[in-house]
Scaffold this motif. Structure first.
Motif, PDB file in Angstrom:
ATOM      1  N   PRO A 131      17.915  26.632  42.201  1.00 29.79           N
ATOM      2  CA  PRO A 131      19.288  27.105  42.299  1.00 29.79           C
ATOM      3  C   PRO A 131      19.387  28.608  42.100  1.00 29.79           C
ATOM      4  O   PRO A 131      18.641  29.199  41.322  1.00 29.79           O
ATOM      5  N   VAL A 132      20.321  29.215  42.803  1.00 30.63           N
ATOM      6  CA  VAL A 132      20.640  30.624  42.630  1.00 30.63           C
ATOM      7  C   VAL A 132      22.046  30.719  42.049  1.00 30.63           C
ATOM      8  O   VAL A 132      23.014  30.224  42.640  1.00 30.63           O
ATOM      9  N   VAL A 133      22.145  31.325  40.880  1.00 31.84           N
ATOM     10  CA  VAL A 133      23.423  31.541  40.206  1.00 31.84           C
ATOM     11  C   VAL A 133      23.725  33.031  40.291  1.00 31.84           C
ATOM     12  O   VAL A 133      22.904  33.853  39.880  1.00 31.84           O
ATOM     13  N   VAL A 134      24.889  33.382  40.803  1.00 32.54           N
ATOM     14  CA  VAL A 134      25.184  34.770  41.134  1.00 32.54           C
ATOM     15  C   VAL A 134      26.088  35.404  40.082  1.00 32.54           C
ATOM     16  O   VAL A 134      27.122  34.846  39.706  1.00 32.54           O
ATOM     17  N   GLY A 135      25.699  36.593  39.619  1.00 31.83           N
ATOM     18  CA  GLY A 135      26.537  37.360  38.712  1.00 31.83           C
ATOM     19  C   GLY A 135      27.780  37.873  39.423  1.00 31.83           C
ATOM     20  O   GLY A 135      27.714  38.287  40.586  1.00 31.83           O
ATOM     21  N   THR A 136      28.920  37.836  38.715  1.00 29.46           N
ATOM     22  CA  THR A 136      30.192  38.205  39.346  1.00 29.46           C
ATOM     23  C   THR A 136      30.869  39.389  38.653  1.00 29.46           C
ATOM     24  O   THR A 136      32.050  39.637  38.884  1.00 29.46           O
ATOM     25  N   SER A 181      27.770  32.103  50.674  1.00 30.66           N
ATOM     26  CA  SER A 181      26.361  32.404  50.961  1.00 30.66           C
ATOM     27  C   SER A 181      25.421  31.272  50.555  1.00 30.66           C
ATOM     28  O   SER A 181      24.230  31.331  50.852  1.00 30.66           O
ATOM     29  N   GLY A 182      25.935  30.270  49.834  1.00 28.82           N
ATOM     30  CA  GLY A 182      25.114  29.125  49.451  1.00 28.82           C
ATOM     31  C   GLY A 182      24.647  29.116  48.020  1.00 28.82           C
ATOM     32  O   GLY A 182      23.690  28.397  47.684  1.00 28.82           O
ATOM     33  N   ALA A 183      25.311  29.867  47.146  1.00 21.29           N
ATOM     34  CA  ALA A 183      24.925  29.874  45.730  1.00 21.29           C
ATOM     35  C   ALA A 183      25.197  28.524  45.090  1.00 21.29           C
ATOM     36  O   ALA A 183      26.104  27.783  45.496  1.00 21.29           O
ATOM     37  N   ALA A 184      24.418  28.225  44.034  1.00 22.22           N
ATOM     38  CA  ALA A 184      24.596  26.976  43.291  1.00 22.22           C
ATOM     39  C   ALA A 184      25.591  27.131  42.157  1.00 22.22           C
ATOM     40  O   ALA A 184      26.099  26.133  41.629  1.00 22.22           O
ATOM     41  N   GLY A 185      25.861  28.374  41.745  1.00 21.24           N
ATOM     42  CA  GLY A 185      26.762  28.587  40.632  1.00 21.24           C
ATOM     43  C   GLY A 185      27.067  30.056  40.443  1.00 21.24           C
ATOM     44  O   GLY A 185      26.562  30.925  41.188  1.00 21.24           O
ATOM     45  N   LEU A 186      27.894  30.325  39.439  1.00 18.29           N
ATOM     46  CA  LEU A 186      28.334  31.678  39.135  1.00 18.29           C
ATOM     47  C   LEU A 186      28.067  31.987  37.673  1.00 18.29           C
ATOM     48  O   LEU A 186      28.155  31.094  36.823  1.00 18.29           O
ATOM     49  N   MET A 187      27.755  33.241  37.371  1.00 16.45           N
ATOM     50  CA  MET A 187      27.693  33.720  35.999  1.00 16.45           C
ATOM     51  C   MET A 187      28.796  34.749  35.828  1.00 16.45           C
ATOM     52  O   MET A 187      28.870  35.716  36.593  1.00 16.45           O
ATOM     53  N   ALA A 188      29.675  34.544  34.833  1.00 19.38           N
ATOM     54  CA  ALA A 188      30.900  35.331  34.787  1.00 19.38           C
ATOM     55  C   ALA A 188      31.200  35.862  33.397  1.00 19.38           C
ATOM     56  O   ALA A 188      31.332  35.090  32.437  1.00 19.38           O
ATOM     57  N   LEU A 189      31.335  37.176  33.307  1.00 20.79           N
ATOM     58  CA  LEU A 189      31.830  37.825  32.105  1.00 20.79           C
ATOM     59  C   LEU A 189      33.339  37.645  31.993  1.00 20.79           C
ATOM     60  O   LEU A 189      34.028  37.436  33.005  1.00 20.79           O
ATOM     61  N   PRO A 190      33.889  37.749  30.786  1.00 17.32           N
ATOM     62  CA  PRO A 190      35.334  37.920  30.655  1.00 17.32           C
ATOM     63  C   PRO A 190      35.720  39.311  31.159  1.00 17.32           C
ATOM     64  O   PRO A 190      34.846  40.094  31.547  1.00 17.32           O
ATOM     65  N   PRO A 191      37.013  39.659  31.194  1.00 20.77           N
ATOM     66  CA  PRO A 191      37.389  41.017  31.618  1.00 20.77           C
ATOM     67  C   PRO A 191      36.603  42.079  30.845  1.00 20.77           C
ATOM     68  O   PRO A 191      36.433  41.973  29.630  1.00 20.77           O
ATOM     69  N   ILE A 192      36.111  43.096  31.572  1.00 24.12           N
ATOM     70  CA  ILE A 192      35.129  44.006  30.979  1.00 24.12           C
ATOM     71  C   ILE A 192      35.656  45.397  30.647  1.00 24.12           C
ATOM     72  O   ILE A 192      35.014  46.127  29.916  1.00 24.12           O
ATOM     73  N   ASN A 193      36.822  45.810  31.187  1.00 30.53           N
ATOM     74  CA  ASN A 193      37.213  47.210  31.012  1.00 30.53           C
ATOM     75  C   ASN A 193      37.972  47.507  29.745  1.00 30.53           C
ATOM     76  O   ASN A 193      38.178  48.674  29.439  1.00 30.53           O
ATOM     77  N   TYR A 194      38.487  46.490  29.080  1.00 33.30           N
ATOM     78  CA  TYR A 194      39.296  46.738  27.888  1.00 33.30           C
ATOM     79  C   TYR A 194      39.282  45.470  27.052  1.00 33.30           C
ATOM     80  O   TYR A 194      38.695  44.460  27.447  1.00 33.30           O
ATOM     81  N   ASN A 195      39.911  45.518  25.891  1.00 34.18           N
ATOM     82  CA  ASN A 195      39.928  44.364  25.007  1.00 34.18           C
ATOM     83  C   ASN A 195      41.098  43.462  25.392  1.00 34.18           C
ATOM     84  O   ASN A 195      42.240  43.719  25.030  1.00 34.18           O
ATOM     85  N   VAL A 246      37.447  28.615  42.184  1.00 32.76           N
ATOM     86  CA  VAL A 246      36.578  28.923  43.323  1.00 32.76           C
ATOM     87  C   VAL A 246      35.796  27.687  43.748  1.00 32.76           C
ATOM     88  O   VAL A 246      35.483  27.501  44.928  1.00 32.76           O
ATOM     89  N   GLY A 247      35.468  26.824  42.780  1.00 34.24           N
ATOM     90  CA  GLY A 247      34.845  25.556  43.136  1.00 34.24           C
ATOM     91  C   GLY A 247      33.351  25.475  42.954  1.00 34.24           C
ATOM     92  O   GLY A 247      32.718  24.528  43.436  1.00 34.24           O
ATOM     93  N   LEU A 248      32.756  26.442  42.245  1.00 32.08           N
ATOM     94  CA  LEU A 248      31.337  26.371  41.885  1.00 32.08           C
ATOM     95  C   LEU A 248      31.211  26.270  40.373  1.00 32.08           C
ATOM     96  O   LEU A 248      32.064  26.775  39.635  1.00 32.08           O
ATOM     97  N   PRO A 249      30.138  25.644  39.859  1.00 29.71           N
ATOM     98  CA  PRO A 249      29.916  25.635  38.408  1.00 29.71           C
ATOM     99  C   PRO A 249      29.781  27.053  37.875  1.00 29.71           C
ATOM    100  O   PRO A 249      29.133  27.900  38.496  1.00 29.71           O
ATOM    101  N   VAL A 250      30.415  27.298  36.730  1.00 32.88           N
ATOM    102  CA  VAL A 250      30.458  28.640  36.151  1.00 32.88           C
ATOM    103  C   VAL A 250      29.762  28.662  34.792  1.00 32.88           C
ATOM    104  O   VAL A 250      30.039  27.820  33.930  1.00 32.88           O
ATOM    105  N   ILE A 251      28.873  29.638  34.622  1.00 27.24           N
ATOM    106  CA  ILE A 251      28.287  29.951  33.316  1.00 27.24           C
ATOM    107  C   ILE A 251      29.068  31.131  32.754  1.00 27.24           C
ATOM    108  O   ILE A 251      28.985  32.249  33.285  1.00 27.24           O
ATOM    109  N   ALA A 252      29.874  30.892  31.715  1.00 30.73           N
ATOM    110  CA  ALA A 252      30.573  31.994  31.052  1.00 30.73           C
ATOM    111  C   ALA A 252      29.549  32.838  30.302  1.00 30.73           C
ATOM    112  O   ALA A 252      28.664  32.296  29.630  1.00 30.73           O
TER     113      ALA A 252
END
Length: 294
Positions: free
Chosen positions: A74-79, A97-111, A127-133
């Motif tokens: 599987p390819v999990v893509v950073g977002t 593009s065919g990714a198996a999942g997403l890796m996702a930060l919370p909002p990054i520019n401020y608190n 979005v409909g793909l499994p997400v790794i927070a």
């Protein structure tokens, strides 16, 4: 079975000496890692220098990795991106593009407010793909605490967390208080994380030591404490570099030492001192000498 089990390598992005993305080397790296037995690939994360990539480059890196993997792992893509709309754009591109999942930060520019973090992950889930927070309070303003993770895990596709706080107690708390899988995010807690019940490890140093990394994590999961500790203590000096702000320069130097040179880092990341590189060389040789003996 976990959604993303085992050792998933957070890929570096290879550059030429002129700082152009080296897509051919990217393909070679992916094939080599898969041949060495890694369980998944994660492009355009922090280690992949995503913030230095132009949009066209970033899209092509993602497409190159997915094409190279060709369904073998599987390819999990950073977002990571400055706004939720841009995060969703990259998530949708990964899905198309065919990714198996997403890796996702919370909002990054401020608190952000808690409600903003929750809404951010709600939109990602849609979005409909499994997400790794991705929890990284060392480098970003938000700490995804177990309580906050419990709230965002109510969304269908938030399935896992990359835990990078550096506190092994978090693994236990997250598993106790949420329904999420835990993936260790910092290399120098990989063995403890596996013992504590983490199902996966999003790894840095295994860009160049994939077999050693996979063996170590499996030892932790299987309770092979004595043998695992011997290997872990030889690898640990290298793993510590993954927890430092200069992790990209350090790991790319390891790759050069291991005959998988992926070029320089893009500014603002500059080459490190000769003293720093000499220490990496000593630590790398120690790890390789132990590995050769096994």
């Amino acid at each position: 079975m976990a959604n993303f089990e085992g050792v998933h390598v957070a890929l570096v992005t290879p550059f030429t000496t002129n700082y152009e993305v080296d897509y051919e080397r990217m393909t070679e790296l992916c094939n080599w890692l898969i041949d060495k037995g890694v369980d998944g690939l994660i492009p355009v994360g922090s280690l992949g220098e995503y913030t230095t990539l132009e949009d066209e480059e970033r899209a092509q890196v993602v497409e190159t990795v997915i094409e190279a993997a060709n369904g073998r792992v599987p390819v999990v893509v950073g977002t990571g991106a400055p706004s939720t709309s841009k995060v969703i754009k990259w998530a949708e591109h990964a899905k198309a593009s065919g990714a198996a999942g997403l890796m996702a930060l919370p909002p990054i520019n401020y608190n952000p407010l808690e409600e903003e973090v929750i809404q951010h992950f709600k939109e990602l889930s849609n979005v409909g793909l499994p997400v790794i927070a991705y929890n990284n309070p060392r480098d970003y303003p938000t700490d995804l605490t177990p309580d906050l993770l419990r709230k965002i895990s109510a969304f269908e596709n938030i399935v896992s967390v990359k835990e990078f706080s550096g506190d092994i107690r978090r693994v236990h708390d997250i598993l106790d208080q949420t329904n999420l899988e835990v993936m260790i995010g910092v290399d120098d807690l990989a063995f403890e994380g596996a013992i504590a019940g983490a199902s996966g490890w999003i790894s840095g140093v295994p860009n160049i030591l994939p077999q050693e990394g996979k063996k170590l994590f499996e030892m932790g999961q299987n309770g092979a404490i004595e043998d695992g500790l011997r290997l872990y203590r030889e690898l640990l000096p290298l793993f510590h570099y993954d927890a430092e702000p200069q992790l990209v320069q350090s790991i790319k130097h390891m790759m050069e030492l291991g005959d998988m040179d992926c070029g320089p880092t893009r500014p603002p990341r500059l080459p490190l001192s000769k003293k720093h590189y000499e220490k990496i060389e000593r630590d790398f040789q120690r790890a390789k000498n132990y590995s050769i003996l096994q």
